[in-house]
Write a protein that holds these residues in place. Structure first.
Motif, short mmCIF file in Angstrom:
data_model
loop_
_atom_site.label_atom_id
_atom_site.label_comp_id
_atom_site.label_asym_id
_atom_site.label_seq_id
_atom_site.Cartn_x
_atom_site.Cartn_y
_atom_site.Cartn_z
N TYR A 56 0.83 -1.20 0.00
CA TYR A 56 0.00 0.00 0.00
C TYR A 56 0.86 1.26 0.00
O TYR A 56 0.56 2.23 -0.71
CB TYR A 56 -0.92 -0.01 1.21
CG TYR A 56 -1.88 1.15 1.26
CD1 TYR A 56 -3.09 1.10 0.58
CD2 TYR A 56 -1.58 2.30 1.99
CE1 TYR A 56 -3.98 2.16 0.61
CE2 TYR A 56 -2.46 3.37 2.03
CZ TYR A 56 -3.66 3.29 1.34
OH TYR A 56 -4.52 4.36 1.36
N LEU A 154 -6.60 4.87 7.32
CA LEU A 154 -7.12 3.51 7.18
C LEU A 154 -7.59 2.95 8.53
O LEU A 154 -7.29 1.80 8.89
CB LEU A 154 -6.07 2.58 6.55
CG LEU A 154 -5.61 2.94 5.14
CD1 LEU A 154 -4.69 1.85 4.60
CD2 LEU A 154 -6.77 3.18 4.19
N GLU A 183 -8.53 7.66 3.95
CA GLU A 183 -9.41 6.52 4.19
C GLU A 183 -9.98 5.99 2.88
O GLU A 183 -10.33 6.77 1.99
CB GLU A 183 -10.58 6.93 5.10
CG GLU A 183 -10.18 7.42 6.48
CD GLU A 183 -9.72 6.31 7.40
OE1 GLU A 183 -10.06 5.13 7.13
OE2 GLU A 183 -9.03 6.61 8.38
N HIS A 184 -10.07 4.66 2.77
CA HIS A 184 -10.80 4.12 1.63
C HIS A 184 -12.29 4.19 1.94
O HIS A 184 -12.69 4.09 3.11
CB HIS A 184 -10.33 2.70 1.29
CG HIS A 184 -10.75 1.64 2.26
ND1 HIS A 184 -11.99 1.06 2.25
CD2 HIS A 184 -10.06 1.05 3.28
CE1 HIS A 184 -12.06 0.15 3.21
NE2 HIS A 184 -10.91 0.13 3.86
N CYS A 211 -13.18 -4.35 8.81
CA CYS A 211 -13.08 -3.32 7.77
C CYS A 211 -14.34 -3.31 6.91
O CYS A 211 -14.73 -4.33 6.35
CB CYS A 211 -11.85 -3.59 6.91
SG CYS A 211 -11.68 -2.50 5.49
N HIS A 246 -10.82 6.57 -2.37
CA HIS A 246 -10.31 7.10 -1.10
C HIS A 246 -10.77 8.55 -0.92
O HIS A 246 -11.12 9.22 -1.89
CB HIS A 246 -8.78 7.08 -1.07
CG HIS A 246 -8.17 5.76 -0.75
ND1 HIS A 246 -8.33 4.65 -1.53
CD2 HIS A 246 -7.37 5.37 0.28
CE1 HIS A 246 -7.65 3.63 -1.02
NE2 HIS A 246 -7.07 4.05 0.10
#
Length: 253
Positions: A56, A154, A183-184, A211, A246
């Motif tokens: 990532y 995240l 953040e996604h 998640c 995101h």
């Protein structure tokens, strides 16, 4: 009014979810008898996050560099930068912080110790104040108004109530301090990407520490009591994952 296309979409989502349950049935059984969550929290998720973070960071490095470029603007009048990171995890954000930055690390899961210590060793330009095993919704060990910046990346995808974390961030920030986020989030409602997020949602949440793929986190940020909000929708291209959409930015108290 009945909509055949919508009904077909919902039926397809349910069918594909059922197929996924069959594919990973042993995990669902372990969760049913109470064995999966302790294993996930203590063994699987720390191992997965360590490997995932490496991939990532390669994709998001440029965006993070740009995000944290404004950190010097939020130094205290004394010239210090007191920073609280919520959900520190493996410590992958350390490389982006200013030399001499005083960091308080928090995470609800203490099982990241090995990779966290490795990243602390790589980033000795920072001053590590303390590590708190604490949920972002309850940071009572951190005094009100004591932080110049709060970082949360995240993390909001996997909490029960993002608004509670934002309230705590506002409490611990001094007036004029900043909350940084990456953040996604849920994909656009008109896309196939959201369809697959909805299909994968229950299984993904079970396997990857709670998640949630379909959170519209920007709404909580817009509703929080920040004086300024600098938010952008962006993309981090992670192959073979449903977490491309995101949001990124910072908010000022």
């Amino acid at each position: 009014m009945f909509c055949p296309a919508l009904a077909m979409r919902e039926a397809s989502i349910l069918f594909l979810r059922a197929c996924l349950v069959l594919l990973i049935l042993p995990i669902y059984i372990l969760d049913f008898v109470g064995l999966w969550q302790p294993f996930c929290k203590g063994v699987f998720f720390p191992f997965f996050l360590d490997k995932f973070s490496a991939a990532y960071e390669k994709k998001a490095k440029g965006q993070k560099q740009e995000l944290f470029r404004s950190l010097p603007d939020f130094k205290s009048p004394s010239g210090d930068l007191n920073l609280l990171e919520i959900g520190t995890g493996c410590g992958t954000n350390f490389q982006f912080y200013l030399p001499g930055c005083k960091i308080t690390c928090t995470d609800i899961n203490p099982s990241f110790q090995q990779s966290l210590l490795r990243n602390m060793g790589k980033n000795q330009h920072l001053c590590y104040e303390r590590f708190l095993v604490a949920a972002g919704e309850d940071l009572h060990q951190v005094p009100s108004g004591s932080m110049d910046a709060v970082v949360c990346t995240l993390v909001l995808c996997s909490v029960q109530n993002a608004s509670s974390i934002l309230k705590e961030a506002l409490r611990v920030l001094r007036p004029g301090g900043a909350f940084y986020f990456l953040e996604h989030v849920a994909a656009d409602r008109s896309t196939w990407q959201l369809f697959w997020q909805q299909v994968l949602y229950p299984t993904w949440k079970l396997i990857f520490g709670g998640c949630c793929l379909t959170k519209e986190t920007w709404k909580a940020l817009e509703e929080a009591s920040f004086s300024e909000l600098h938010l952008q929708h962006t993309t981090v291209m992670m192959p073979w994952t449903p977490i491309h959409p995101h949001i990124i930015g910072y908010a000022v108290k």
